[in-house]
Scaffold this active site. Structure first.
Site, PDB file in Angstrom:
ATOM      1  N   PHE A  44       0.834  -1.202   0.000  1.00 21.10           N
ATOM      2  CA  PHE A  44       0.000   0.000   0.000  1.00 21.10           C
ATOM      3  C   PHE A  44       0.865   1.248   0.000  1.00 21.10           C
ATOM      4  O   PHE A  44       1.809   1.360   0.805  1.00 21.10           O
ATOM      5  CB  PHE A  44      -0.886   0.056   1.249  1.00 21.10           C
ATOM      6  CG  PHE A  44      -2.187  -0.686   1.166  1.00 21.10           C
ATOM      7  CD1 PHE A  44      -3.273  -0.144   0.495  1.00 21.10           C
ATOM      8  CD2 PHE A  44      -2.329  -1.910   1.788  1.00 21.10           C
ATOM      9  CE1 PHE A  44      -4.476  -0.814   0.432  1.00 21.10           C
ATOM     10  CE2 PHE A  44      -3.536  -2.598   1.739  1.00 21.10           C
ATOM     11  CZ  PHE A  44      -4.613  -2.051   1.057  1.00 21.10           C
ATOM     12  N   ASP A  45       0.561   2.179  -0.884  1.00 25.77           N
ATOM     13  CA  ASP A  45       1.074   3.531  -0.735  1.00 25.77           C
ATOM     14  C   ASP A  45       0.375   4.141   0.482  1.00 25.77           C
ATOM     15  O   ASP A  45      -0.661   3.643   0.930  1.00 25.77           O
ATOM     16  CB  ASP A  45       0.773   4.334  -2.008  1.00 25.77           C
ATOM     17  CG  ASP A  45       1.090   5.799  -1.867  1.00 25.77           C
ATOM     18  OD1 ASP A  45       2.224   6.130  -1.474  1.00 25.77           O
ATOM     19  OD2 ASP A  45       0.191   6.629  -2.128  1.00 25.77           O
ATOM     20  N   ALA A  46       0.917   5.228   1.016  1.00 24.50           N
ATOM     21  CA  ALA A  46       0.319   5.853   2.201  1.00 24.50           C
ATOM     22  C   ALA A  46      -0.525   7.079   1.838  1.00 24.50           C
ATOM     23  O   ALA A  46      -1.751   7.036   1.836  1.00 24.50           O
ATOM     24  CB  ALA A  46       1.415   6.223   3.202  1.00 24.50           C
TER      25      ALA A  46
END
Length: 229
Positions: free
Chosen positions: A8-10
């Site tokens: 996951f990107d943040a």
């Protein structure tokens, strides 16, 4: 189940970075007694985006981001009596205190946690990201958090994916997917690395690039179908 690992990107994917950034910048403007106008954040975002685009291309370092970003911004808004380096330090401190989640983020991450190994992989500044993640309700769901500044490589570079996969004992690429909102870092990085990608495009903007994500969604809830949650 096809996937076992989700990257996951943040910011812009799970965290409402724009809300956090607006609040941090407003707080700093108040501290330094600078007048806030309705287009202030829009101007800052334009300058900031160019800085981070240069960073993704390897044209600027994280240290230079900290010193150059507000220098350029102040030139645009005609502010000359503020130390951009000190202003940057205070801004990052304010920013590190905010970790607003996007709608549905905790629900989706909790569901994913029950079936998948989860990692955050972010192009961020460690001084900002670490305090935010430490106090975030999402922290307990992620086995690893990979921050570009800490390892010296940023998405879309191959090295940040190598580092992440090494942490995970090198799973098969076919078993991993990266989910993010940025075409040129998250999605391009995943495509180049040979893993599936999911572009979060909440505004349903046109894709002006030749980057082709495996999936495209406008809402995190759509992941339930893709990931069979």
């Amino acid at each position: 189940m096809k996937y076992t690992t989700i990257l996951f990107d943040a910011d812009g994917t799970l965290y409402d970075f724009d809300k956090a950034a607006v609040e941090a910048l407003k707080s700093n403007f108040e501290k330094y007694k600078i007048t806030w106008n309705e287009n202030t954040f829009e101007i800052y975002e334009s300058v900031n985006k160019k800085i981070w685009d240069d960073f993704e291309k390897g044209l600027i370092t994280t240290s230079e981001i900290k010193t150059e970003r507000f220098k350029r911004f102040f030139e645009v808004i005609d502010v000359s009596n503020i130390d951009s380096i000190e202003f940057s330090k205070d801004y990052l401190e304010f920013l590190s205190q905010n970790n607003y989640l996007l709608p549905g983020a905790e629900e989706i991450v909790k569901l994913c946690f029950e079936k998948y190994e989860l990692v955050i992989i972010t192009n961020g500044l460690a001084s900002v990201q670490n305090p935010r993640f430490k106090t975030s309700e999402l922290r307990k769901y992620f086995k690893h958090i990979v921050i570009s500044e800490e390892i010296g490589f940023a998405k879309p570079k191959k090295e940040i994916f190598d580092f992440t996969f090494n942490l995970l004992n090198n799973p098969e690429k076919e078993s991993a997917i990266i989910i993010g909102d940025n075409l040129t870092s998250d999605i391009k990085g995943g495509v180049n690395y040979g893993i599936d990608t999911c572009w979060i495009n909440p505004t349903k903007a046109e894709n002006p690039t030749e980057i082709v994500p495996t999936f495209e969604i406008s809402d995190l809830k759509e992941l339930k179908k893709i990931l069979i949650l």
